[in-house]
Design a protein around this motif. Structure first.
Motif, PDB file in Angstrom:
ATOM      1  N   SER A 119       0.844  -1.202   0.000  1.00 46.80           N
ATOM      2  CA  SER A 119       0.000   0.000   0.000  1.00 46.80           C
ATOM      3  C   SER A 119       0.874   1.246   0.000  1.00 46.80           C
ATOM      4  CB  SER A 119      -0.927   0.016   1.214  1.00 46.80           C
ATOM      5  OG  SER A 119      -0.178   0.062   2.411  1.00 46.80           O
ATOM      6  N   HIS A 120       0.306   2.336  -0.466  1.00 41.97           N
ATOM      7  CA  HIS A 120       1.006   3.624  -0.480  1.00 41.97           C
ATOM      8  C   HIS A 120       0.712   4.376   0.815  1.00 41.97           C
ATOM      9  CE1 HIS A 120       2.500   3.888  -4.680  1.00 41.97           C
ATOM     10  NE2 HIS A 120       1.512   3.040  -4.924  1.00 41.97           N
ATOM     11  N   VAL A 121       1.752   4.777   1.508  1.00 38.32           N
ATOM     12  CA  VAL A 121       1.628   5.650   2.673  1.00 38.32           C
ATOM     13  C   VAL A 121       1.888   7.062   2.172  1.00 38.32           C
ATOM     14  CG1 VAL A 121       2.535   6.213   4.964  1.00 38.32           C
ATOM     15  CG2 VAL A 121       2.377   3.828   4.236  1.00 38.32           C
ATOM     16  N   THR A 122       0.817   7.805   1.987  1.00 40.31           N
ATOM     17  CA  THR A 122       0.896   9.127   1.379  1.00 40.31           C
ATOM     18  C   THR A 122      -0.336   9.909   1.793  1.00 40.31           C
ATOM     19  OG1 THR A 122       1.317  10.243  -0.751  1.00 40.31           O
ATOM     20  CG2 THR A 122      -0.294   8.450  -0.760  1.00 40.31           C
ATOM     21  N   ASP A 123      -0.383  11.184   1.447  1.00 38.89           N
ATOM     22  CA  ASP A 123      -1.560  11.988   1.735  1.00 38.89           C
ATOM     23  C   ASP A 123      -2.574  11.794   0.610  1.00 38.89           C
ATOM     24  OD1 ASP A 123      -3.447  13.808   2.460  1.00 38.89           O
ATOM     25  OD2 ASP A 123      -2.147  15.572   2.350  1.00 38.89           O
ATOM     26  N   TYR A 124      -3.650  11.085   0.913  1.00 40.78           N
ATOM     27  CA  TYR A 124      -4.667  10.782  -0.083  1.00 40.78           C
ATOM     28  C   TYR A 124      -5.650  11.938  -0.271  1.00 40.78           C
ATOM     29  CZ  TYR A 124      -3.309   5.824  -0.215  1.00 40.78           C
ATOM     30  OH  TYR A 124      -2.635   4.639  -0.388  1.00 40.78           O
ATOM     31  N   GLY A 125      -5.529  12.985   0.526  1.00 44.19           N
ATOM     32  CA  GLY A 125      -6.443  14.110   0.398  1.00 44.19           C
ATOM     33  C   GLY A 125      -7.846  13.800   0.866  1.00 44.19           C
ATOM     34  N   LYS A 126      -7.998  12.823   1.762  1.00 41.58           N
ATOM     35  CA  LYS A 126      -9.320  12.414   2.229  1.00 41.58           C
ATOM     36  C   LYS A 126      -9.796  13.213   3.441  1.00 41.58           C
ATOM     37  CE  LYS A 126      -9.059   7.521   0.845  1.00 41.58           C
ATOM     38  NZ  LYS A 126      -9.137   6.128   1.347  1.00 41.58           N
ATOM     39  N   GLY A 127      -8.938  14.047   3.996  1.00 36.30           N
ATOM     40  CA  GLY A 127      -9.292  14.749   5.221  1.00 36.30           C
ATOM     41  C   GLY A 127      -8.540  14.175   6.399  1.00 36.30           C
ATOM     42  N   ILE A 136      -4.949   6.556   9.441  1.00 29.31           N
ATOM     43  CA  ILE A 136      -4.004   7.646   9.650  1.00 29.31           C
ATOM     44  C   ILE A 136      -2.873   7.654   8.626  1.00 29.31           C
ATOM     45  CG2 ILE A 136      -2.424   6.514  11.275  1.00 29.31           C
ATOM     46  CD1 ILE A 136      -2.772   9.216  12.941  1.00 29.31           C
ATOM     47  N   TYR A 137      -2.534   6.497   8.037  1.00 28.98           N
ATOM     48  CA  TYR A 137      -1.462   6.484   7.047  1.00 28.98           C
ATOM     49  C   TYR A 137      -1.886   7.154   5.735  1.00 28.98           C
ATOM     50  CZ  TYR A 137      -3.616   2.553   4.465  1.00 28.98           C
ATOM     51  OH  TYR A 137      -4.457   1.753   3.721  1.00 28.98           O
ATOM     52  N   GLU A 138      -3.185   7.494   5.627  1.00 28.44           N
ATOM     53  CA  GLU A 138      -3.696   8.161   4.435  1.00 28.44           C
ATOM     54  C   GLU A 138      -3.684   9.688   4.560  1.00 28.44           C
ATOM     55  OE1 GLU A 138      -6.899   4.806   2.931  1.00 28.44           O
ATOM     56  OE2 GLU A 138      -7.528   6.226   4.478  1.00 28.44           O
ATOM     57  N   THR A 139      -3.104  10.203   5.651  1.00 30.06           N
ATOM     58  CA  THR A 139      -3.073  11.639   5.905  1.00 30.06           C
ATOM     59  C   THR A 139      -1.631  12.131   6.003  1.00 30.06           C
ATOM     60  OG1 THR A 139      -2.949  11.649   8.332  1.00 30.06           O
ATOM     61  CG2 THR A 139      -5.106  11.218   7.349  1.00 30.06           C
ATOM     62  N   SER A 140      -1.483  13.466   6.084  1.00 27.57           N
ATOM     63  CA  SER A 140      -0.162  14.065   6.292  1.00 27.57           C
ATOM     64  C   SER A 140       0.044  14.454   7.752  1.00 27.57           C
ATOM     65  CB  SER A 140       0.004  15.307   5.402  1.00 27.57           C
ATOM     66  OG  SER A 140      -0.961  16.289   5.731  1.00 27.57           O
ATOM     67  N   ALA A 141      -0.885  14.063   8.610  1.00 24.95           N
ATOM     68  CA  ALA A 141      -0.850  14.458  10.015  1.00 24.95           C
ATOM     69  C   ALA A 141       0.230  13.700  10.784  1.00 24.95           C
ATOM     70  CB  ALA A 141      -2.220  14.197  10.645  1.00 24.95           C
ATOM     71  N   VAL A 142       0.480  14.165  11.990  1.00 23.56           N
ATOM     72  CA  VAL A 142       1.345  13.428  12.907  1.00 23.56           C
ATOM     73  C   VAL A 142       0.772  12.025  13.105  1.00 23.56           C
ATOM     74  CG1 VAL A 142       2.137  13.270  15.298  1.00 23.56           C
ATOM     75  CG2 VAL A 142       2.120  15.485  14.141  1.00 23.56           C
ATOM     76  N   VAL A 143       1.622  11.023  13.001  1.00 22.25           N
ATOM     77  CA  VAL A 143       1.228   9.650  13.331  1.00 22.25           C
ATOM     78  C   VAL A 143       1.791   9.344  14.716  1.00 22.25           C
ATOM     79  CG1 VAL A 143       1.398   7.214  12.720  1.00 22.25           C
ATOM     80  CG2 VAL A 143       1.196   8.933  10.917  1.00 22.25           C
ATOM     81  N   PRO A 144       0.949   9.162  15.728  1.00 25.32           N
ATOM     82  CA  PRO A 144       1.455   8.921  17.082  1.00 25.32           C
ATOM     83  C   PRO A 144       2.099   7.543  17.197  1.00 25.32           C
ATOM     84  CG  PRO A 144      -0.924   8.700  17.032  1.00 25.32           C
ATOM     85  CD  PRO A 144      -0.520   9.196  15.674  1.00 25.32           C
ATOM     86  N   PHE A 145       2.789   7.320  18.286  1.00 23.37           N
ATOM     87  CA  PHE A 145       3.445   6.033  18.488  1.00 23.37           C
ATOM     88  C   PHE A 145       2.421   4.908  18.447  1.00 23.37           C
ATOM     89  CE2 PHE A 145       6.942   8.565  20.258  1.00 23.37           C
ATOM     90  CZ  PHE A 145       8.008   7.933  19.646  1.00 23.37           C
ATOM     91  N   ARG A 296       4.767  14.617  -4.167  1.00 25.24           N
ATOM     92  CA  ARG A 296       4.036  14.126  -3.004  1.00 25.24           C
ATOM     93  C   ARG A 296       4.828  13.025  -2.307  1.00 25.24           C
ATOM     94  NH1 ARG A 296      -1.941  11.618  -3.710  1.00 25.24           N
ATOM     95  NH2 ARG A 296      -0.706  10.082  -4.824  1.00 25.24           N
ATOM     96  N   ARG A 297       4.997  13.167  -0.998  1.00 20.73           N
ATOM     97  CA  ARG A 297       5.685  12.136  -0.216  1.00 20.73           C
ATOM     98  C   ARG A 297       4.989  10.800  -0.445  1.00 20.73           C
ATOM     99  NH1 ARG A 297       5.462   9.586   4.946  1.00 20.73           N
ATOM    100  NH2 ARG A 297       7.481   9.456   6.025  1.00 20.73           N
ATOM    101  N   ASP A 298       5.780   9.747  -0.666  1.00 26.43           N
ATOM    102  CA  ASP A 298       5.186   8.452  -1.000  1.00 26.43           C
ATOM    103  C   ASP A 298       6.102   7.334  -0.521  1.00 26.43           C
ATOM    104  OD1 ASP A 298       3.518   6.533  -2.016  1.00 26.43           O
ATOM    105  OD2 ASP A 298       3.994   6.895  -4.122  1.00 26.43           O
TER     106      ASP A 298
END
Length: 330
Positions: A119-127, A136-145, A296-298
């Motif tokens: 799978s692609h870990v990137t910002d999918y633009g879904k919100g 969470i891997y579909e966003t550009s947000a902080v991913v917590p531990f 885009r980061r990917d």
């Protein structure tokens, strides 16, 4: 469930000061890169990655290095970066080459209800995570531990971000040692675990949440599964099982220890870096990132288990062997 009440020693119980950055990097030699490309050229162009075996992808020079990498992941510090993986390839060939490497290390498992093995870990633009269907891997947000479901997570960097996106790791063994020393009375909370939101990936008729322990101690081996905390919070609305003050304290303490800078290793993955993390002994996080227009980061992600996988009860790591598939019309 049996609770570990002894301090764990050994290479998985580390702090950041134990390492230099070069300690976890394994750099491919030119001949090993050529060998990967030669193995790739030997595959039929239409071969699906999931049908490629180690025998189909011969790596006589590199295979011993990959075997040693697996031993480090299973019995050592629990993380490493393979640097210099060829990525200047069409997407289909990137998938095949990545799969060929992992075929020498273990068995991949599905990552979501769609049955994706890569799978692609990137910002999918879904919100953001306020949308219950977003992971969470579909966003550009902080991913917590957190940990993932399989034993090993592989992340192959295709493109880095304009800003941010650093990978931060901490030893869950070290976290357990600290909890044992300073908060022994809370250990039982982690072994009972927490209720997690399925994020709309449950099967028809199945509860949209499940319980999973954080720690398990089986055959004198400590293992961890600490999933995204936001999924615990959102599960409360579905399960109507409120978090107690003690449970919230336990979550806060786990993350406080993980966030202690001395306990962490931080790294910036560059294109061609392939990071491996053992979810049994390491929790990982990611800083927020920003992309540039047209850049885009990917990262490509694989979940897999190695031939040396530890023994644990089926219910400890709920989706260790893959996520159940859900039909399109469900």
């Amino acid at each position: 469930m049996r609770i570990c009440t002894r301090r764990i020693t050994g290479p998985s119980a580390w702090v950041g000061a134990d390492f230099q950055p070069s300690d976890w990097v394994v750099t491919l030699e030119p001949a090993e890169r050529d060998e990967l490309l030669q193995a790739l050229r030997g595959l039929p162009a239409d071969r699906p990655p999931a049908q490629v075996t180690a025998a189909d992808f011969p790596l006589p020079r590199l295979a011993p290095k990959l075997a040693e990498l697996v031993r480090e992941l299973e019995f050592g510090r629990g993380f490493a970066v393979l640097r210099g993986v060829p990525i200047d390839l069409p997407p289909a060939e990137q998938y095949l080459l990545y799969w060929g490497i992992v075929a020498h290390m273990g068995t991949a498992v599905t990552q979501n209800a769609r049955g994706e093995l890569i799978s692609h870990v990137t910002d999918y633009g879904k919100g953001d995570l306020s949308d219950n269907a977003v992971r969470i891997y579909e966003t550009s947000a902080v991913v917590p531990f957190h940990t993932d479901s399989s034993d090993i997570t592989g992340l192959l960097c295709l493109r880095d971000a304009r800003e941010g996106g650093a990978s931060v790791l901490a030893s869950s063994t070290t976290i357990h040692n600290r909890l044992l020393e300073e908060h022994r009375e809370l250990l039982g909370v982690y072994y009972v675990g927490f209720v997690y939101d399925r994020r709309t990936e449950e099967e028809s008729g199945e509860a949209p949440y499940y319980r999973n322990p954080v720690y398990g101690y089986f055959g004198d081996v400590l293992s961890c599964r600490y999933y995204i905390r936001h999924y615990i919070e959102s599960a409360v609305r579905k399960s109507r099982i409120p978090l107690t003050d003690m449970e919230r304290l336990a979550l806060d303490l786990f993350e406080e220890i993980a966030h202690t800078e001395r306990n962490q290793v931080s790294m910036e993955l560059r294109p061609g870096d392939l990071q491996f993390v053992n979810n049994n002994v390491v929790v990982h996080s990611r800083t927020a990132f920003r992309d540039s227009p047209g850049h885009r980061r990917d990262l490509l992600r694989i979940w897999f288990n190695t031939p040396h996988a530890r023994k644990m009860p089926e219910g400890f790591a709920r989706f260790r062997f893959g996520m159940p598939l859900i039909a399109e019309n469900e």
